[in-house]
Design a protein around this motif. Structure first.
Motif, PDB file in Angstrom:
ATOM      1  N   LEU A  78       0.858  -1.180   0.000  1.00 30.03           N
ATOM      2  CA  LEU A  78       0.000   0.000   0.000  1.00 30.03           C
ATOM      3  C   LEU A  78       0.895   1.231   0.000  1.00 30.03           C
ATOM      4  CD1 LEU A  78      -2.728   1.395   0.169  1.00 30.03           C
ATOM      5  CD2 LEU A  78      -2.669   1.090   2.649  1.00 30.03           C
ATOM      6  N   CYS A 107      -7.134   6.980   2.969  1.00 34.10           N
ATOM      7  CA  CYS A 107      -6.139   5.929   3.209  1.00 34.10           C
ATOM      8  C   CYS A 107      -6.698   4.845   4.121  1.00 34.10           C
ATOM      9  CB  CYS A 107      -4.877   6.540   3.813  1.00 34.10           C
ATOM     10  SG  CYS A 107      -4.028   7.725   2.742  1.00 34.10           S
ATOM     11  N   TYR A 152      -7.197   0.879   3.291  1.00 33.76           N
ATOM     12  CA  TYR A 152      -6.559  -0.117   4.154  1.00 33.76           C
ATOM     13  C   TYR A 152      -7.597  -1.098   4.694  1.00 33.76           C
ATOM     14  CZ  TYR A 152      -3.725  -2.104   7.921  1.00 33.76           C
ATOM     15  OH  TYR A 152      -3.050  -2.977   8.764  1.00 33.76           O
ATOM     16  N   ALA A 196      -4.033  -8.501   7.238  1.00 30.73           N
ATOM     17  CA  ALA A 196      -3.051  -7.465   7.539  1.00 30.73           C
ATOM     18  C   ALA A 196      -1.618  -7.962   7.399  1.00 30.73           C
ATOM     19  CB  ALA A 196      -3.281  -6.922   8.951  1.00 30.73           C
ATOM     20  N   ILE A 224       0.119  -7.295   4.095  1.00 33.33           N
ATOM     21  CA  ILE A 224       0.161  -5.901   3.640  1.00 33.33           C
ATOM     22  C   ILE A 224       1.374  -5.205   4.234  1.00 33.33           C
ATOM     23  CG2 ILE A 224      -1.045  -3.681   3.637  1.00 33.33           C
ATOM     24  CD1 ILE A 224      -3.656  -5.288   4.068  1.00 33.33           C
ATOM     25  N   VAL A 274       2.785  -1.209   4.371  1.00 33.11           N
ATOM     26  CA  VAL A 274       2.387   0.178   4.124  1.00 33.11           C
ATOM     27  C   VAL A 274       3.646   1.023   4.012  1.00 33.11           C
ATOM     28  CG1 VAL A 274       1.181   2.192   5.044  1.00 33.11           C
ATOM     29  CG2 VAL A 274       0.198  -0.094   5.344  1.00 33.11           C
ATOM     30  N   ALA A 292      -5.856   3.542  12.059  1.00 31.43           N
ATOM     31  CA  ALA A 292      -6.345   2.163  11.930  1.00 31.43           C
ATOM     32  C   ALA A 292      -6.473   1.495  13.291  1.00 31.43           C
ATOM     33  CB  ALA A 292      -5.396   1.365  11.038  1.00 31.43           C
ATOM     34  N   PRO A 341      -0.249  -3.710   9.877  1.00 35.48           N
ATOM     35  CA  PRO A 341       0.292  -4.433   8.723  1.00 35.48           C
ATOM     36  C   PRO A 341       1.569  -5.176   9.090  1.00 35.48           C
ATOM     37  CG  PRO A 341       0.894  -2.130   8.585  1.00 35.48           C
ATOM     38  CD  PRO A 341      -0.010  -2.267   9.791  1.00 35.48           C
TER      39      PRO A 341
END
Length: 329
Positions: free
Chosen positions: A106, A156, A160, A169, A172, A174, A191, A199
């Motif tokens: 991301l 964002c 996410y 997660a 991922i 970031v 988040a 993440p």
């Protein structure tokens, strides 16, 4: 005898005018890049905060310049798409043949929290896909003057949330550079407050994590970083839209960083955001987070632009990300 600094016990040291040479400790290509960047015309002053038309014109110029930088990026071997994700616009770059292991990078683009929309945001996703050989999702988040904080950060978070539901997660990573580093770190605070998991890893390239610009390098490197010779205070105020600049969602350096994933931080000795990066590294370490700090000799904000030192930086980022996919809490 050279002129001596003038000490002022209450304020600091007044330096006499002096020539700061290009460092002999970096490659010839890097020295040439510093000289070329310093030769570019100085940017005009920022408009007044209430001058909406002036900001729109200035941002349009920045978007055009940044888009031109991205236009030369190779896109061969990538499947590219621009679409809606969670109500936000994203650019998806997928290496072909596509990996089916669920990994997603991301990416949050830079641009002082006011610029970099469109072609530049797409280009950042392309670079991330090429660097890590995984699907990259670049958020083309909303920005001032029409959409100040928290619109971009909310975009964002929306993206996410979709990616966590689809991929998990731990698949991922970031990352973001400059303003994108601000949003990447603020996203994790946002988040966590929303009950979402962290993440697998976080990548902060010369991050703009302190909008108060209180770090030492904002004074000591003013005028010495040819890419970012001065701070972005006016743009920070435009983005914040009246919110205190030390709010952790605006300046994540001041947030509670406990529980953040392993983090990669990069800066250079001529980067105006050197203090941002160093202080964020120390704050992460104090919070018990595994964090790597990479400071490159003579490097300005964002890098030299295609010299051996930039290649070394790319290898370090790729190594770090490759080592952290699938992290388990």
């Amino acid at each position: 005898m050279p002129d001596q600094p003038l000490a002022d016990a209450s304020h600091g040291i007044a330096q006499p005018a002096r020539l700061v040479p290009w460092p002999a400790s970096i490659s010839d290509a890097a020295r040439a890049a510093l000289a070329a960047a310093a030769a570019r015309p100085a940017a005009p002053d920022w408009p007044a905060l209430e001058d909406v038309a002036g900001w729109q014109a200035r941002i349009a110029d920045l978007d055009a310049m940044m888009g031109a930088m991205a236009a030369s990026l190779p896109e061969d071997g990538l499947a590219l798409a621009t679409r809606d994700m969670g109500g936000a616009t994203v650019h998806v770059a997928r290496p072909m043949p596509a990996a089916e292991d669920g990994r997603v990078y991301l990416d949050l683009h830079g641009g002082g929290l006011i610029a970099g929309a469109g072609a530049f945001a797409r280009g950042c996703a392309v670079l991330a896909a090429l660097r890590h050989r995984v699907t990259a999702v670049g958020v083309d988040y909303r920005m001032p003057p029409a959409h100040p904080f928290p619109a971009g950060l909310d975009d964002c978070l929306a993206v996410y949330r979709v990616l966590v539901a689809a991929h998990g997660a731990n698949n991922i990573v970031v990352g973001g550079a400059s303003a994108g580093g601000n949003l990447a770190a603020a996203l994790l605070l946002h988040a966590r407050a929303a009950g979402l998991p962290m993440p697998a890893a976080l990548v902060l390239m010369t991050p703009e994590v302190d909008l108060t610009e209180s770090g030492d390098s904002f004074a000591t490197l003013a005028g010495l970083d040819p890419v970012l010779p001065q701070g972005l205070h006016a743009a920070n105020l435009l983005y914040a839209a009246g919110r205190p600049l030390d709010d952790p969602l605006l300046s994540p350096l001041f947030g509670d960083l406990a529980g953040f994933p392993p983090t990669f931080l990069q800066t250079g000795t001529r980067d105006l955001f050197l203090s941002n990066t160093v202080r964020m590294h120390r704050a992460l370490r104090a919070a018990g987070v595994a964090a790597e700090l990479h400071v490159f000799e003579g490097m300005p904000h964002g890098g030299f632009g295609g010299v051996p030192e930039d290649d070394e930086r790319e290898r370090e980022v790729a190594r770090f990300v490759a080592a952290h996919w699938g992290r388990v809490e």
